[in-house]
Motif scaffolding. Structure first.
Motif, PDB file in Angstrom:
ATOM      1  N   VAL A  12       0.629  -0.950   0.037  1.00  0.00           N
ATOM      2  CA  VAL A  12      -0.253   0.242   0.244  1.00  0.00           C
ATOM      3  C   VAL A  12       0.718   1.328   0.268  1.00  0.00           C
ATOM      4  CG1 VAL A  12      -0.706  -0.133   2.901  1.00  0.00           C
ATOM      5  CG2 VAL A  12      -2.190   0.526   0.805  1.00  0.00           C
ATOM      6  N   ARG A  64      -6.077  -0.418   9.808  1.00  0.00           N
ATOM      7  CA  ARG A  64      -6.510   0.318   8.930  1.00  0.00           C
ATOM      8  C   ARG A  64      -5.699   1.104   9.031  1.00  0.00           C
ATOM      9  NH1 ARG A  64     -12.113   3.280   8.951  1.00  0.00           N
ATOM     10  NH2 ARG A  64     -11.019   5.651   9.059  1.00  0.00           N
ATOM     11  N   THR A 100      -7.673   9.360   2.581  1.00  0.00           N
ATOM     12  CA  THR A 100      -8.533   7.546   1.878  1.00  0.00           C
ATOM     13  C   THR A 100      -8.064   6.282   2.711  1.00  0.00           C
ATOM     14  OG1 THR A 100      -6.812   9.134   0.102  1.00  0.00           O
ATOM     15  CG2 THR A 100      -7.335   7.053   0.343  1.00  0.00           C
ATOM     16  N   TYR A 113      -7.453   3.235   3.793  1.00  0.00           N
ATOM     17  CA  TYR A 113      -7.533   1.384   3.866  1.00  0.00           C
ATOM     18  C   TYR A 113      -7.927   0.445   4.293  1.00  0.00           C
ATOM     19  CZ  TYR A 113      -4.516   4.354  -0.360  1.00  0.00           C
ATOM     20  OH  TYR A 113      -4.317   4.909  -1.465  1.00  0.00           O
ATOM     21  N   THR A 114      -8.040  -0.362   4.360  1.00  0.00           N
ATOM     22  CA  THR A 114      -7.636  -1.545   5.600  1.00  0.00           C
ATOM     23  C   THR A 114      -7.834  -2.935   4.703  1.00  0.00           C
ATOM     24  OG1 THR A 114     -10.852  -2.077   4.471  1.00  0.00           O
ATOM     25  CG2 THR A 114     -10.547  -0.329   6.213  1.00  0.00           C
ATOM     26  N   THR A 115      -7.789  -4.415   5.878  1.00  0.00           N
ATOM     27  CA  THR A 115      -7.560  -5.040   5.123  1.00  0.00           C
ATOM     28  C   THR A 115      -7.703  -5.950   6.331  1.00  0.00           C
ATOM     29  OG1 THR A 115      -5.773  -7.136   5.230  1.00  0.00           O
ATOM     30  CG2 THR A 115      -5.435  -4.973   6.803  1.00  0.00           C
ATOM     31  N   TRP A 169      -5.465  -5.039   0.407  1.00  0.00           N
ATOM     32  CA  TRP A 169      -5.923  -3.815   0.987  1.00  0.00           C
ATOM     33  C   TRP A 169      -6.781  -3.232  -0.152  1.00  0.00           C
ATOM     34  CZ3 TRP A 169      -4.579  -1.419   5.711  1.00  0.00           C
ATOM     35  CH2 TRP A 169      -3.003  -2.548   5.978  1.00  0.00           C
ATOM     36  N   GLN A 170      -7.763  -3.253   0.602  1.00  0.00           N
ATOM     37  CA  GLN A 170      -9.206  -2.214   0.176  1.00  0.00           C
ATOM     38  C   GLN A 170      -9.214  -0.575   0.574  1.00  0.00           C
ATOM     39  OE1 GLN A 170      -9.632  -5.111   2.319  1.00  0.00           O
ATOM     40  NE2 GLN A 170      -9.162  -6.505   0.299  1.00  0.00           N
ATOM     41  N   LEU A 171      -9.635  -0.710  -0.721  1.00  0.00           N
ATOM     42  CA  LEU A 171      -9.820   1.473  -0.931  1.00  0.00           C
ATOM     43  C   LEU A 171     -11.453   1.544  -0.318  1.00  0.00           C
ATOM     44  CD1 LEU A 171      -9.088   4.241  -0.864  1.00  0.00           C
ATOM     45  CD2 LEU A 171      -9.253   4.011  -3.446  1.00  0.00           C
ATOM     46  N   ASP A 172     -11.239   1.946   1.167  1.00  0.00           N
ATOM     47  CA  ASP A 172     -12.812   2.241   1.425  1.00  0.00           C
ATOM     48  C   ASP A 172     -13.686   4.596   0.835  1.00  0.00           C
ATOM     49  OD1 ASP A 172     -12.646  -0.003   2.803  1.00  0.00           O
ATOM     50  OD2 ASP A 172     -12.942   1.123   4.539  1.00  0.00           O
TER      51      ASP A 172
END
Length: 191
Positions: free
Chosen positions: A148, A165, A176, A178-180, A187-190
């Motif tokens: 990330v 997070r 921005t 990011y969570t995992t 990692w996902q972009l919230d």
């Protein structure tokens, strides 16, 4: 002597159970509000201290673990499971860089976010390294989506070994997130 004087003056001010003090490139820890101090048997001379402090992300002190980063590049660490009575050395050998976040959830399970590169000195590339055996060995997530990119100063928090997070502040002031949910494998972009 000089070292004892510096440690004694600090112990009068301590409000925290766990603390450290750097005196003449030697590191001392206390786990009893400064009553007693123990020297960490490691060479910290290669590290550059700004005002005799570690970066807050390069050490962890708690009832489960005492752990300090002793060098960057190939990341070496020294840790104790018995409040500083004995110390062991370890390393994060599958990536180079430096630690920007370190947390242990119990005596065995810990997460380190490792900066593995920067762009223009500002944007950091991070990966998760984790241990499930108390720091003896570390594994760095190497998946395609495990890296990330964030700006310096982002806030990082893991609530447990799986869930993390990152709140990144962009150059324009927006955030921005990011969570995992898989210990940094992805990692996902919230939004």
């Amino acid at each position: 002597n000089y070292i004892d004087t510096n440690l004694q003056s600090l112990s009068e001010k301590l409000k925290e159970q766990y603390a450290y003090k750097v005196v003449q490139q030697e590191v001392f820890i206390t786990n009893n509000y400064g009553e007693d101090w123990t020297k960490i048997p490691a060479d910290f001379s290669v590290l550059d201290y700004a005002s005799s402090d570690f970066e807050s992300s390069s050490y962890y002190m708690g009832s489960n673990k005492l752990i300090f980063e002793t060098s960057e590049g190939i990341i070496t660490l020294v840790y104790s499971d018995d409040n500083g009575a004995t110390w062991k050395n370890t390393a994060i050998i599958d990536c180079n860089g430096y630690i920007v976040y370190l947390n242990f959830f119990d005596k065995e399970n810990g997460i380190a976010m490792v900066c593995v590169g920067t762009e223009l000195g500002q944007r950091e590339h991070l990966r998760v390294s984790y241990t499930t055996n108390g720091g003896k060995t570390w594994t760095t997530q190497q998946g395609e989506n495990s890296r990330v990119r964030i700006n310096s100063g982002a806030e990082i928090e893991f609530t447990d070994m799986q869930n993390g997070r990152i709140e990144n502040i962009n150059y324009d002031g927006t955030k921005t997130i990011y969570t995992t949910q898989d210990a940094g494998l992805t990692w996902q972009l919230d939004k």
